[in-house]
Design a protein around this motif. Structure first.
Motif, PDB file in Angstrom:
ATOM      1  N   LEU A  33      88.599  23.495  23.696  1.00 39.78           N
ATOM      2  CA  LEU A  33      88.623  22.589  22.547  1.00 39.78           C
ATOM      3  C   LEU A  33      89.854  22.879  21.700  1.00 39.78           C
ATOM      4  CD1 LEU A  33      84.881  22.730  21.416  1.00 39.78           C
ATOM      5  CD2 LEU A  33      85.997  21.061  22.900  1.00 39.78           C
ATOM      6  N   PRO A  34      90.251  21.930  20.845  1.00 37.51           N
ATOM      7  CA  PRO A  34      91.382  22.208  19.958  1.00 37.51           C
ATOM      8  C   PRO A  34      91.140  23.493  19.162  1.00 37.51           C
ATOM      9  CG  PRO A  34      90.790  19.890  19.848  1.00 37.51           C
ATOM     10  CD  PRO A  34      89.733  20.571  20.674  1.00 37.51           C
ATOM     11  N   VAL A  35      92.158  24.310  19.021  1.00 35.24           N
ATOM     12  CA  VAL A  35      92.037  25.600  18.345  1.00 35.24           C
ATOM     13  C   VAL A  35      91.839  25.357  16.845  1.00 35.24           C
ATOM     14  CG1 VAL A  35      93.190  27.783  17.823  1.00 35.24           C
ATOM     15  CG2 VAL A  35      93.407  26.761  20.097  1.00 35.24           C
ATOM     16  N   ARG A  36      90.794  25.970  16.303  1.00 35.30           N
ATOM     17  CA  ARG A  36      90.464  25.874  14.880  1.00 35.30           C
ATOM     18  C   ARG A  36      90.040  27.269  14.408  1.00 35.30           C
ATOM     19  NH1 ARG A  36      92.555  21.564  15.689  1.00 35.30           N
ATOM     20  NH2 ARG A  36      91.655  19.504  15.342  1.00 35.30           N
ATOM     21  N   ASN A  37      89.911  27.418  13.101  1.00 28.18           N
ATOM     22  CA  ASN A  37      89.437  28.693  12.550  1.00 28.18           C
ATOM     23  C   ASN A  37      88.015  28.968  13.000  1.00 28.18           C
ATOM     24  OD1 ASN A  37      91.802  29.178  11.133  1.00 28.18           O
ATOM     25  ND2 ASN A  37      91.060  28.128   9.299  1.00 28.18           N
ATOM     26  N   ARG A  38      87.680  30.249  13.116  1.00 26.25           N
ATOM     27  CA  ARG A  38      86.324  30.649  13.487  1.00 26.25           C
ATOM     28  C   ARG A  38      85.330  30.037  12.510  1.00 26.25           C
ATOM     29  NH1 ARG A  38      82.925  32.838  16.675  1.00 26.25           N
ATOM     30  NH2 ARG A  38      81.338  34.287  15.981  1.00 26.25           N
TER      31      ARG A  38
END
Length: 162
Positions: free
Chosen positions: A111-116
């Motif tokens: 998935l698109p990289v996002r904050n934890r």
């Protein structure tokens, strides 16, 4: 005499400040819609200041643009269990498994990289499986949802409302 002419202006200023303080409520008490940054859920502010979730209104979901380069799957093409789980996500639960509505780490970075903490995962039951099976829906704080049938190896963006 001059102080009396200021009084109506002060009252008008107080009314404007009170309306601004309500946040989502516009002038003359019209409803405005905004998205909460915590969940990405659409919320409507009423003239009384109370907010109601868009899901509670049971309006059909808005189709948003695919924020990823992943292939799409139409909501109607999801398995029946997936459509049921999607409805539960919109309603805020209750969910069948204790692991549902927990943070999804996106360790595979499919998935698109996002904050934890941006993504949450939900089990899509598989008939005949003795455990949770491999099917999941992962929801992002921006409102986007993804479906995997192979336990996170691949994902498809869910085109809601289609």
């Amino acid at each position: 005499m001059r102080n009396r002419s200021i009084l109506p202006l002060l009252l008008a200023a107080l009314v404007v400040l009170a309306l601004v303080a309500l946040g989502g409520t516009g002038l003359l008490g019209q409803q405005t819609e905004r998205t909460t940054p915590e969940t990405g859920a659409s919320r409507t502010a009423t003239p009384g200041g109370a907010a109601t979730s868009a899901a509670a209104k049971q309006s059909p979901p808005r189709r948003s643009a695919n924020p990823s380069s992943l292939p799409e799957i139409r909501e109607a093409a999801l398995p029946a269990e997936g459509r049921r789980v999607l409805g539960l996500i919109r309603e805020g639960g209750p969910f069948q498994y204790s692991q549902d509505d927990q943070v999804f780490g996106n360790f595979e970075q499919v998935l698109p990289v996002r904050n934890r903490g941006y993504y949450r995962e939900y089990t899509v039951p598989t008939p005949g499986e003795p455990d949770r099976g491999a099917r999941r829906i992962v929801a992002g704080d921006g409102g986007e949802k993804y479906y995997t049938s192979d336990h996170y190896a691949t994902f498809k963006y869910i085109a809601e409302g289609s």
